[in-house]
Structures are given as structure tokens and as C-alpha cells.
Design an enzyme around this catalytic site. Structure first.
Site, mmCIF file in Angstrom:
data_model
loop_
_atom_site.group_PDB
_atom_site.id
_atom_site.type_symbol
_atom_site.label_atom_id
_atom_site.label_comp_id
_atom_site.label_asym_id
_atom_site.label_seq_id
_atom_site.Cartn_x
_atom_site.Cartn_y
_atom_site.Cartn_z
ATOM 1 C CE1 TYR A 153 14.170 51.930 26.041
ATOM 2 C CE2 TYR A 153 16.116 50.527 26.115
ATOM 3 C CZ TYR A 153 14.826 50.824 26.541
ATOM 4 O OH TYR A 153 14.228 50.021 27.482
HETATM 5 N N1 LIG Z 1 10.006 45.302 27.539
HETATM 6 C C1 LIG Z 1 11.293 45.177 27.778
HETATM 7 O O1 LIG Z 1 11.915 44.210 27.331
HETATM 8 C C2 LIG Z 1 12.037 46.184 28.582
HETATM 9 C C3 LIG Z 1 13.354 45.918 28.894
HETATM 10 C C4 LIG Z 1 14.076 46.845 29.643
HETATM 11 C C5 LIG Z 1 13.466 48.007 30.071
HETATM 12 N N2 LIG Z 1 12.172 48.250 29.746
HETATM 13 C C6 LIG Z 1 11.601 49.488 30.230
HETATM 14 O O2 LIG Z 1 10.435 49.217 30.968
HETATM 15 C C7 LIG Z 1 9.564 50.344 30.906
HETATM 16 C C8 LIG Z 1 8.172 49.888 30.506
HETATM 17 O O3 LIG Z 1 8.224 49.343 29.206
HETATM 18 P P1 LIG Z 1 7.226 48.211 28.663
HETATM 19 O O4 LIG Z 1 8.063 47.100 28.204
HETATM 20 O O5 LIG Z 1 6.131 47.950 29.641
HETATM 21 O O6 LIG Z 1 6.690 48.914 27.333
HETATM 22 P P2 LIG Z 1 5.303 49.607 26.963
HETATM 23 O O7 LIG Z 1 5.588 50.295 25.675
HETATM 24 O O8 LIG Z 1 4.199 48.633 27.039
HETATM 25 O O9 LIG Z 1 5.111 50.652 28.141
HETATM 26 C C9 LIG Z 1 5.696 51.934 28.129
HETATM 27 C C10 LIG Z 1 4.863 52.803 29.048
HETATM 28 O O10 LIG Z 1 5.414 54.118 29.048
HETATM 29 C C11 LIG Z 1 4.384 55.041 28.735
HETATM 30 N N3 LIG Z 1 4.893 56.213 28.038
HETATM 31 C C12 LIG Z 1 5.624 56.247 26.896
HETATM 32 N N4 LIG Z 1 5.854 57.524 26.537
HETATM 33 C C13 LIG Z 1 5.243 58.299 27.483
HETATM 34 C C14 LIG Z 1 5.113 59.700 27.675
HETATM 35 N N5 LIG Z 1 5.621 60.562 26.801
HETATM 36 N N6 LIG Z 1 4.433 60.144 28.757
HETATM 37 C C15 LIG Z 1 3.868 59.273 29.614
HETATM 38 N N7 LIG Z 1 3.957 57.950 29.496
HETATM 39 C C16 LIG Z 1 4.635 57.470 28.431
HETATM 40 C C17 LIG Z 1 3.415 54.243 27.834
HETATM 41 O O11 LIG Z 1 2.147 54.869 27.780
HETATM 42 C C18 LIG Z 1 3.407 52.923 28.568
HETATM 43 O O12 LIG Z 1 2.556 52.978 29.671
HETATM 44 C C19 LIG Z 1 10.216 51.324 29.943
HETATM 45 O O13 LIG Z 1 10.953 52.293 30.661
HETATM 46 C C20 LIG Z 1 11.160 50.446 29.145
HETATM 47 O O14 LIG Z 1 12.220 51.175 28.608
HETATM 48 C C21 LIG Z 1 11.444 47.364 29.018
#
Ligand SMILES: NC(=O)c1ccc[n+]([C@@H]2O[C@H](COP(=O)([O-])OP(=O)(O)OC[C@H]3O[C@@H](n4cnc5c(N)ncnc54)[C@H](O)[C@@H]3O)[C@@H](O)[C@H]2O)c1
Length: 248
Positions: A153
Site C-alpha cells: 500500500y
Molecule cells: N480511509 C482512510 O483512512 C484512507 C486514508 C488515505 C487514503 N485512502 C484511500 O481512499 C480511497 C477510498 O478508500 P475508503 O477509505 O473509502 O475505503 P473503502 O474500502 O470503503 O473503499 C474502497 C473503494 O475501492 C473499491 N475497490 C477496491 N478494490 C477494487 C477493485 N479491484 N476494482 C474496483 N473497485 C475497487 C471498493 O469497492 C470501494 O468502493 C482508497 O484509495 C484508499 O486507499 C483512505
């Protein structure tokens, strides 16, 4: 005047979490939103339509990196064009470095990094053609820091931050802005393992100057800003939305 009136926006991973919040915010600002999702985005569609917004659904799994070319063509064909691309979809895998499996390494890099670059490449061509576009890639605090037990990641998010600058350097003069948002620790499903670990959860909270974990909706304002004309002279940056974490 709404900030994204008449624009076509792709939001990936829009079925839940941060992607759902961004897609809804874009629709409320007047964009026609292409929800690109692996799972059915029923809740997002309902929220957008209840608010009088407009969206279309495209099913896609970003483990298929090469298929992004056809995906972007399909979206541009159905929605008319592409003005905004928010690469939000992402995945996580937690293992100590000594045991990190090759399959997981490849899957995380494909979804979080390789597919993101080729989505930028394909949507960028549409945007360059018309001399206008806004691309926002999802970075992370782990674009800057190594984290614990999440080397794939961290590698993927570091790469996203770097190639965002590469794209910006080539495309800024062509009317296409390319930026990142780096969320802090947000209370979403991706962080369930951290939230359910009382020690890690407390340690993280103690380091956040804002004194709380973030919510998915905390990212919406920055996402609208970087998609709107308010950010026309902003490109190649990483905008942290982290409750002050990086300032510590
Ligand atoms: N939650 C946090 O603290 C945080 C912090 C920094 C960055 N992020 C980033 O934000 C983004 C969204 O994360 P989130 O926190 O909403 O988590 P989440 O797990 O709720 O959402 C992830 C999303 O990505 C989609 N996804 C995953 N694998 C996939 C694939 N193979 N094909 C299509 N879609 C796919 C999932 O279906 C979901 O809609 C991500 O890129 C994550 O790395 C999150």
C-alpha cells in the site's frame, strides 16, 4: 451557479466510503457522474437521484489494468465526454514484510497504482484533445510515511504521488490539471482492522491534532475544489486532508 455545472466526472470506487461522498458532492455541484464500481452502487445512486442529481453506473474491477482503455471509451461514449477523473478506488493488505505474499503485492500495486496511471493516461487523452480536464488521484499519508505491515500500500501510494507530478509536468500547459488528495485516518471500512484494535486506534487518535478520526465527507470539499475552476492554477500538488497529522 454550482461549481461543476455541465461537467462530466468519473469517480471510481463510488459505491461506499470516500468515493460515495465525492460522487454525491460532485452531483450536488451539478456534474453528471459516472460511478465506476466493482460492487453495485445502489446507495450512491439513491442519494444522488434523491437530491435531483444525475449519474450513470459502470461495473469494473481495477485488477484488470489493460481494460481501462475500453472502460474510458465506454464512459466517454455514454456520457458525451470526460471533464473530471477522480481515481478513488483502492485496496489494502496487511502482513509483516517477512511474510508479504506475492499475490497480494501484485494485486495492491495493480489496483492502487497501475490501473490509476492508465486511467489517467486514457482519460487524459480525451481531456488534452479538448484542452480542459481535472484529474485527482487518491494519495495517502502513506505516500509520505511507511506505515506498519502495509508495504505494498505504501509503495502504491508513494508511486501515485510521484507520477501525478510527472503527468502534471507534461499536461499543465495543455489545460489538464493533475493533483492528489492525501486523506488522514478516516473511519471507513478500509480501516476496520485499525479501528477494532484498541491500542492502534488510541495511538492514532492521540496523534491527530483535530482530536478525531476523519469522516468520508471530510474529503468532499477538497475534491470539489480540485475539480472546479477555483483550482485552475493548482497542479502537481498533494493536498493533505488529515486533521493536522502531517504537521506533527
Ligand atoms: N480511509 C482512510 O483512512 C484512507 C486514508 C488515505 C487514503 N485512502 C484511500 O481512499 C480511497 C477510498 O478508500 P475508503 O477509505 O473509502 O475505503 P473503502 O474500502 O470503503 O473503499 C474502497 C473503494 O475501492 C473499491 N475497490 C477496491 N478494490 C477494487 C477493485 N479491484 N476494482 C474496483 N473497485 C475497487 C471498493 O469497492 C470501494 O468502493 C482508497 O484509495 C484508499 O486507499 C483512505
Amino acid at each position: 451557479m454550482r461549481q461543476l455545472e455541465g461537467k462530466v466526472a468519473i469517480v471510481t470506487g463510488a459505491n461506499r466510503g470516500i468515493g460515495k461522498a465525492i460522487a454525491t458532492a460532485y452531483a450536488l455541484e451539478g456534474a453528471y457522474v459516472a460511478l465506476v464500481c466493482r460492487s453495485e452502487p445502489a446507495a450512491t445512486v439513491k442519494e444522488i437521484e434523491n437530491a435531483g442529481g444525475k449519474c450513470a453506473v459502470f461495473h469494473y474491477d481495477f485488477a484488470d489494468v489493460a481494460g481501462t482503455e475500453k472502460l474510458v471509451k465506454d464512459v466517454a461514449g455514454k456520457c458525451g465526454t470526460i471533464d473530471i477523473l477522480f481515481n478513488n478506488a483502492g485496496t489494502q493488505s496487511r502482513h509483516p514484510c517477512t511474510e508479504f505474499p506475492l499475490d497480494d503485492w501484485t494485486r495492491v500495486l495493480d489496483i492502487n497504482c497501475n490501473a490509476v496511471f492508465f486511467m489517467c493516461q486514457q482519460a487524459g487523452k480525451v481531456m488534452i484533445e479538448k484542452g480542459y480536464g481535472k484529474i485527482i488521484n487518491m494519495a495517502s499519508l502513506l505516500s509520505f510515511q511507511g506505515g506498519l505491515t502495509v508495504p505494498a500500500y505504501a509503495a502504491s501510494k508513494g508511486a501515485v504521488m510521484q507520477f501525478t507530478k510527472s503527468l502534471s509536468n507534461e499536461w499543465a500547459k495543455l489545460g489538464v490539471n493533475v493533483n492528489c488528495i492525501a486523506p488522514g485516518y478516516l473511519d471507513t471500512e478500509m480501516n476496520a482492522a485499525l479501528i477494532n484494535d484498541p491500542v492502534r486506534s488510541r495511538q492514532i487518535l492521540e496523534r491527530i491534532p483535530a482530536g478525531r478520526w476523519g469522516k468520508a465527507e471530510d474529503i468532499a470539499g477538497a475534491a470539489v475544489f480540485l475539480a472546479s475552476s477555483a483550482s485552475d492554477y493548482v497542479t502537481g500538488i498533494v493536498l493533505p486532508v488529515d486533521g493536522g497529522w502531517l504537521g506533527r
